[in-house]
Design a protein around this motif. Structure first.
Motif, PDB file in Angstrom:
ATOM      1  N   GLN A   1       0.659  -1.338   0.157  1.00  0.00           N
ATOM      2  CA  GLN A   1      -0.006   0.086   0.049  1.00  0.00           C
ATOM      3  C   GLN A   1       0.696   1.238   0.013  1.00  0.00           C
ATOM      4  N   VAL A   2       2.081   1.354   0.597  1.00  0.00           N
ATOM      5  CA  VAL A   2       2.723   2.478   0.668  1.00  0.00           C
ATOM      6  C   VAL A   2       3.583   2.618  -0.486  1.00  0.00           C
ATOM      7  N   GLU A   3       4.031   1.515  -1.218  1.00  0.00           N
ATOM      8  CA  GLU A   3       4.451   1.697  -2.504  1.00  0.00           C
ATOM      9  C   GLU A   3       3.692   2.361  -3.243  1.00  0.00           C
ATOM     10  N   GLN A   4       2.298   1.783  -3.427  1.00  0.00           N
ATOM     11  CA  GLN A   4       1.341   2.555  -4.329  1.00  0.00           C
ATOM     12  C   GLN A   4       0.996   4.047  -4.012  1.00  0.00           C
ATOM     13  N   GLU A   5       1.004   4.390  -2.831  1.00  0.00           N
ATOM     14  CA  GLU A   5       0.909   5.923  -2.557  1.00  0.00           C
ATOM     15  C   GLU A   5       2.156   6.584  -2.907  1.00  0.00           C
ATOM     16  N   LEU A   6       3.273   5.982  -2.610  1.00  0.00           N
ATOM     17  CA  LEU A   6       4.364   6.662  -3.058  1.00  0.00           C
ATOM     18  C   LEU A   6       4.533   6.896  -4.530  1.00  0.00           C
TER      19      LEU A   6
END
Length: 524
Positions: free
Chosen positions: A274-279
């Protein structure tokens, strides 16, 4: 059909079409022949009713239908013969005094799309800012998630409620001493400081204890969705049944298991994705802004005023809605008025970039496939009640304008992706704070031809004129979110009444405005 051009000024065009009585009458004859086999009349066998009797019975309706079809065909022929590309739906009007049996004079007024030279896409250079999804970022996301799932535990009866605490209340509201629909409720949980209720309500709960009774005085916002309550002063008789304080949250294997996962490590894996998607989303947003800056700096052409006005009105309505919820709405709106011209510049930029991206896409064969379009329609249909979804699907399939509006964001993203592939890109690793600051700085400047700035450097924030104006402005200038819907703020109400309010609001567009109830969480 006779066609005369009566106006050719900039992008504005106007034509006078003359549809002859003979043409209309011929269409009536065709319609009579078409319906004759189905017409029934006493004394005649089915399909044997004389045409003159059919005309006598249905002449007015047939003539009106024939005229409408002639006008539709005339407008289509006009667009083809004059090679017109309308910016929006043409305004078509029938001259006053038209009578059956006479020629019909039609006025067609429109704005056309500008002629745009095929944009050059050579020499595009972009910097791709990337942020690694490290353990610190993952844990911060898990902590944020845990905070959203916070639990509350009973506090001592002598505990005075503070910001961040939760109070369980019964309430009964009234305006001018008279109770109003949806203004009462029981056992409602309110977290003080969460902003879930109308402005001023939660602030007055600070300091209450279990068993206290309190009169809360508030005023409904001027844009409140219930007309009888707009701007009205109200009183709520509140009984505090319990004060609760946040319970300690531990992020460990037990916390992960409470979410249905095997362990904390498994939760970290999911959160890392999820963090990778946000970044990646932040990286794309920054790159897209810089790409659009380059396109805007290198292209300047007249844009249709009606398109600009429609875009500006959309921006302005959102800003006025946000200003109405400031501590001093009138002052906030006055500050907005000072920047009206700046926001109109934003609208001009948006329209110009939209036309530019469309031209680039068409010139380079960028398309939205039928499969992608069907997926878009089905996704959009999910926002409606199950029984209304098929009607929405049919509406989009039959209305070209509705389909185009639904298709536009995806088409724009596909053109942007195409341009990313053509650009020379260099990578630089930064922190999340740095990329967010870069995007925020970009929000505070309206880029475009003649702005007098070098578009390759980071821009300093523009002067801020109101306490929360930068946030409103940020939403207004986002190319990726042109019509964000903001739920209206509401007064407390019975929890049991909320489902009905939700159902009643399903038919209202674009924002779902409901009966007084807890405010839904704003979209992010």
């Amino acid at each position: 059909m006779k066609t005369v051009e009566t106006l050719n000024e900039g992008l504005k065009r106007e034509y006078r079409l003359t549809i002859t009585a003979q043409d209309i009458d011929a269409r009536v004859d065709d319609e009579v022949k078409s319906i004759a086999p189905t017409v029934r009349m006493p004394g005649f066998r089915p399909g044997k009713v004389p045409p003159n009797l059919i005309r006598k019975m249905h002449g007015e309706a047939l003539s009106a239908d024939a005229l409408n079809k002639a006008i539709d065909q005339g407008v289509r022929d006009l667009m083809t013969n004059e090679k017109l590309r309308p910016a929006l739906q043409p305004a078509v009007s029938l001259a006053d005094g038209y009578e059956r049996g006479k020629d019909a004079e039609i006025t067609v007024a429109l704005e056309v799309l500008p002629e745009i030279e095929t944009p050059s896409i050579d020499g595009l250079t972009l910097e791709r800012l990337t942020v690694p999804a490290d353990d610190k970022a993952v844990m911060a996301k898990i902590e944020e998630f845990a905070a959203q799932m916070k639990r509350f535990e009973d506090a001592p009866k002598t505990k005075k409620a503070a910001s961040g605490d939760q109070v369980i209340i019964d309430f009964a509201g009234s305006v001018d001493g008279v109770a109003f629909d949806g203004g009462t409720g029981e056992d409602m949980a309110v977290e003080i400081g969460s902003g879930q209720l109308i402005p001023g309500f939660e602030d007055q709960l600070v300091g209450v204890k279990t068993g206290d009774e309190k009169t809360v005085k508030v005023s409904f916002p001027e844009d409140y969705p219930v007309d009888t309550l707009k701007g009205k002063a109200a009183e709520f008789a509140v009984t505090v049944k319990q004060v609760k304080i946040p319970a300690e949250s531990r992020i460990d294997d037990e916390f992960a298991k409470s979410l249905g996962l095997e362990s904390l490590d498994k939760l970290k894996e999911l959160m890392k994705d999820q963090v990778e998607q946000e970044l990646n989303g932040l990286t794309r947003t920054y790159m897209k802004r810089k790409l659009l800056d380059q396109l805007a700096a290198n292209h300047d052409f007249e844009v249709p005023p009606t398109m600009v006005e429609a875009e500006f009105n959309q921006i302005w309505q959102q800003l006025e809605h946000e200003a109405s919820h400031e501590e001093d709405p009138e002052a906030a709106k006055a500050e907005l008025e000072k920047d009206r011209d700046e926001y109109r510049s934003i609208a001009v930029r948006r329209v110009r970039l939209g036309l530019l991206l469309s031209e680039i896409g068409q010139a380079n064969g960028v398309q939205v496939s039928n499969q992608e379009m069907q997926r878009l329609i089905m996704q959009a249909a999910q926002q409606y009640r199950p029984e209304d979804r098929q009607r929405f699907v049919e509406y989009v399939q039959q209305d070209a304008l509705a389909a185009a509006q639904l298709r536009a964001p995806l088409y724009e993203d596909k053109v942007v992706d195409f341009l990313f592939e053509k650009a020379e890109i260099t990578d630089r690793e930064v922190t999340r704070e740095e990329i967010e600051a870069a995007i925020e700085a970009d929000d505070d400047h309206v880029h475009g031809p003649g702005c007098g700035h070098d578009h390759d450097h980071d821009h300093k924030p523009a002067k801020k004129t109101a306490a929360k104006k930068p946030a409103a402005k940020k939403e207004a200038v986002k190319e990726e979110a042109k019509a964000e819907k903001t739920p209206a703020k509401k007064a407390p109400a019975k929890k049991a009444a909320a489902p009905k309010a939700e159902k009643d609001a399903a038919d209202e567009k674009p924002a779902a405005k409901k009966a007084p109830a807890k405010k839904a969480a704003a979209k992010k």
